[in-house]
Every structure is written in C-alpha cells, then in structure tokens.
Design an enzyme around this catalytic site. Structure first.
Site, PDB file in Angstrom:
ATOM      1  CB  CYS A  94      60.536 187.915 -21.765  1.00  8.08           C
ATOM      2  SG  CYS A  94      61.102 189.453 -22.470  1.00  8.08           S
TER       3      CYS A  94
ATOM      4  CG  ASN B 260      58.601 193.089 -22.545  1.00  8.29           C
ATOM      5  OD1 ASN B 260      58.884 192.568 -21.460  1.00  8.29           O
ATOM      6  ND2 ASN B 260      58.832 192.501 -23.702  1.00  8.29           N
TER       7      ASN B 260
ATOM      8  CG  HIS C  20      56.299 188.302 -21.191  1.00  7.87           C
ATOM      9  ND1 HIS C  20      56.870 189.204 -20.321  1.00  7.87           N
ATOM     10  CD2 HIS C  20      56.912 188.492 -22.386  1.00  7.87           C
ATOM     11  CE1 HIS C  20      57.794 189.897 -20.967  1.00  7.87           C
ATOM     12  NE2 HIS C  20      57.829 189.491 -22.223  1.00  7.87           N
TER      13      HIS C  20
END
Ligand code: ACO
Length: 322
Positions: free
Chosen positions: A114, A279, A249
């Site tokens: 990520c 996500n 994020h």
C-alpha cells in the site's frame, strides 16, 4: 539553482462495477453496519474480466499526461507501483510503456504494497532532483479483488480496484518538498500475500490470497503514521498548521481520523475516498490526490501531506507544495 520535482498532471481510473457491503453480506457473515462502522467503507469498485493493472494504469496515465499538456515522448522514466502486476515479468511499467507508445523511457515496477506510490514518488523525486530525469510518470494500479479471498470476511470487505497517476516534471519552483520512506520486514507475517508458484515445499499449499491479522496491523499503522507525520514536519521545519491538506492511504477511516487528530486537522482538510472505493492499495493515495485536485479542493500553492502504510511493513510520506 535548486531543482525541484513538481506535479504537472494527475489522473485516475475506477472500474465500473460497484460491489456494495450488502452484496458481500450475502456471501460472508457480515453486515453493512459492521463494515461501515469499523472501516468507513460502503462499496468498492471491481475490475472487469478484461481489465488489469496495466489497462487501468493506461487510462490514469493518459489523463495525467493530458492534464500536463505533455508530449509523451518527453517522459524519461515510468515507475509503476503495484502488488497485482499483469505478469511476473515484463513489469507493468514496461506494459504501460508499450500501451502509451513511449520509446525513450526506462520503465520498472516498485513493490511496497500500500505504500508503493509513496516509494515511487521518493524514487522519482531523487531522479529529478539529481538531474537524471526531467519528467517521470508514476502510476499506482491494483486489481486487489483478484488476490482477495472472498470467503474471508476479515479482508474481503476492505479492498477495491483502481489506478492513480502523477506526472512529475523538473522545475525551479518548489514542488515536492521532501519524501520519507521506511520498512521493517520483522512484520512480514502480519500482512502478506503468498506467491504459490515460487514457494518452497513448506509453503506450496498456501493460496495466493491476502492474509492479514487486521487488529495488530491497525495498531502498528496508527502509531507509525503518527511518527511519520512528526518526521516530515521536522525535516521541513514546519508546524502542523502549515499543512493545508492531508491525503492519506485509504485503509480505514479510524486510522485516517487518528492521523488527522495528531495533526490537529479538521476532517474537512482530509481527502477521504474510501467510502466508495475501499482500500485500493498502491493506487489509493494517487486516486485521492487526483480527485481533490480535479474537484478544486487542492489548489496551486497549497501544502499537501501524502502518507501511506502497508505490508512489509512499509510506510512513508511526501510533502508537496502543489
Ligand atoms: N464482519 C463481522 N465481524 C467481523 C468481520 C466482518 N467483516 N471481520 C472480523 N469480524 C469479527 C472478528 O471475527 C472478531 O470477532 P470476535 O471478537 O468474536 O473474535 C471481531 O469482529 C473483532 O475483530 P477485529 O479484527 O479485532 O476488528 P477490528 O476492529 O480490528 O476491525 C479491520 C478489523 C477492519 C480489518 C481492522 O483491523 C483494520 O482495518 N485493520 C488495518 C488494515 C490496514 O491498515 N491494512 C494495511 C494496509 S493494507 C496493505 O498494505 C495491502
């Protein structure tokens, strides 16, 4: 003369299919209210059967190139962040280069889960500052839906697909002020996705799906992101109040709110996209940044803090004067 890298264009792409919490609740033991309360997510986008990391990257990249009004031939480096590449090799960077028809560039992938887009920004910034490149295309692109175990309610509720892009160009005007990246492989077992084809005999039975000890990841993420905020401010001799926007994020609204609180920022200064995107791993920060630029929230001259945390663990930040 100080040479900066500056954001000259951004782009983003989300696949058409929307998968809601209600739909997921039909196949695993969960509910819309549990997912929304614990994560802030309502729905996520799912790539179509003919879409891939490279095909989505192409759309996001073309948008960024168009926004910058740039001749693609002047791009000298392409960096793609992805954990879901079309192939083991060639890199998705090379596949993207072919799709864009760019001849005179080097292209490669970075894999930092990520945090991939922040790692890519860090690399791109060094290339431009050193004079080794003038224009660098950065794309974060993911088909997380293909490495998610749709029978695991602890992970399948979280992830989505999409691609975000930034085009950086050399400038005498301040742009990227600093980038900071870190990793700690000690945490490798808390969040991982095995590659069964390249596994040893002991690990061969594992399927290629995301495995996560969510609650433990959550706690480390909150603490670590707090530290990276301090590190970034200190490196730039800035105060919390100097930051106009936080582009985090998009893993969990509670993690985002903890970081905003640490910065004493109102949620009105935080770009949140996860409600309808989930996500999207390495695409998430770039998608959120692009969205807030295109809808006019982030304006030229404002100071924006980008940050991410992911498997590895990896984490990082980029402070940008847009
Ligand atoms: N629906 C209903 N119940 C659930 C679900 C679900 N989807 N998932 C878990 N539960 C249950 C658990 O089984 C547990 O039940 P128990 O108490 O009977 O044992 C209970 O809910 C609590 O589980 P926790 O895991 O403690 O729940 P938590 O509040 O931590 O939320 C979540 C889980 C949403 C996964 C959270 O931990 C999280 O967001 N973690 C961080 C994710 C992250 O930041 N990842 C990093 C980036 S991703 C990357 O790099 C690829």
């Amino acid at each position: 003369m100080i040479r900066y890298s500056r954001v000259i264009g951004t782009g983003g792409y989300l696949p058409e299919e929307i998968r809601t919490n209600e739909e997921i609740s039909k196949t695993v033991d969960t509910s819309d209210s549990w997912i929304y309360e614990r994560t802030g997510i309502k729905s996520r986008r799912i790539a179509g059967p003919n879409e891939s990391a490279a095909s989505m990257a192409e759309i996001a990249a073309r948008q960024a190139i168009e926004a910058a009004d740039c001749d693609p031939e002047t791009i000298d480096l392409i960096i793609v962040a992805t954990g879901t590449p079309d192939h083991v090799y060639p890199s998705t960077g090379c596949l993207l280069q072919q799709r864009l028809g760019i001849k005179n560039a080097a292209a490669f992938d970075v894999q930092a889960a990520c945090s991939g887009s922040i790692f890519a920004l860090n690399i791109a910034d060094q290339y431009i500052k050193s004079g080794a490149a003038k224009k660098v295309l950065i794309v974060g692109t993911e088909v997380c839906s293909r490495i998610v175990d749709w029978t695991d309610r602890g992970t399948c509720i979280l992830f989505g697909d999409g691609a975000g892009a930034i085009l950086l160009g050399a400038s005498e005007q301040a742009g990227v002020l600093s980038t900071h990246i870190h990793s700690d492989g000690e945490f490798k077992d808390l969040l991982y996705c095995p590659n069964p084809q390249a596994a040893t005999d002991t690990n061969k039975s594992e399927l290629g799906f995301i495995s996560m000890r969510g609650n433990e990841v959550f706690k480390v993420a909150v603490n670590t992101l707090g530290r990276i905020v301090d590190e970034t401010l200190e490196a730039n001799k800035m105060n919390k109040s100097d930051i106009d926007w936080l582009v985090p994020h998009q893993a969990n609204i509670r993690i985002i709110m903890a970081t905003a609180k640490k910065l004493k920022m109102s949620m009105n200064q935080v770009v949140v996209t996860l409600e309808n995107q989930g996500n999207t791993s390495s695409a998430s920060v770039l998608l959120a940044f692009n969205e807030a630029i295109r809808d006019g929230r982030i304006k030229r001259g404002q100071v924006v803090l980008l940050e991410a945390f992911g498997a590895g663990f990896t984490w990082g930040s980029a402070l940008i004067k847009y």
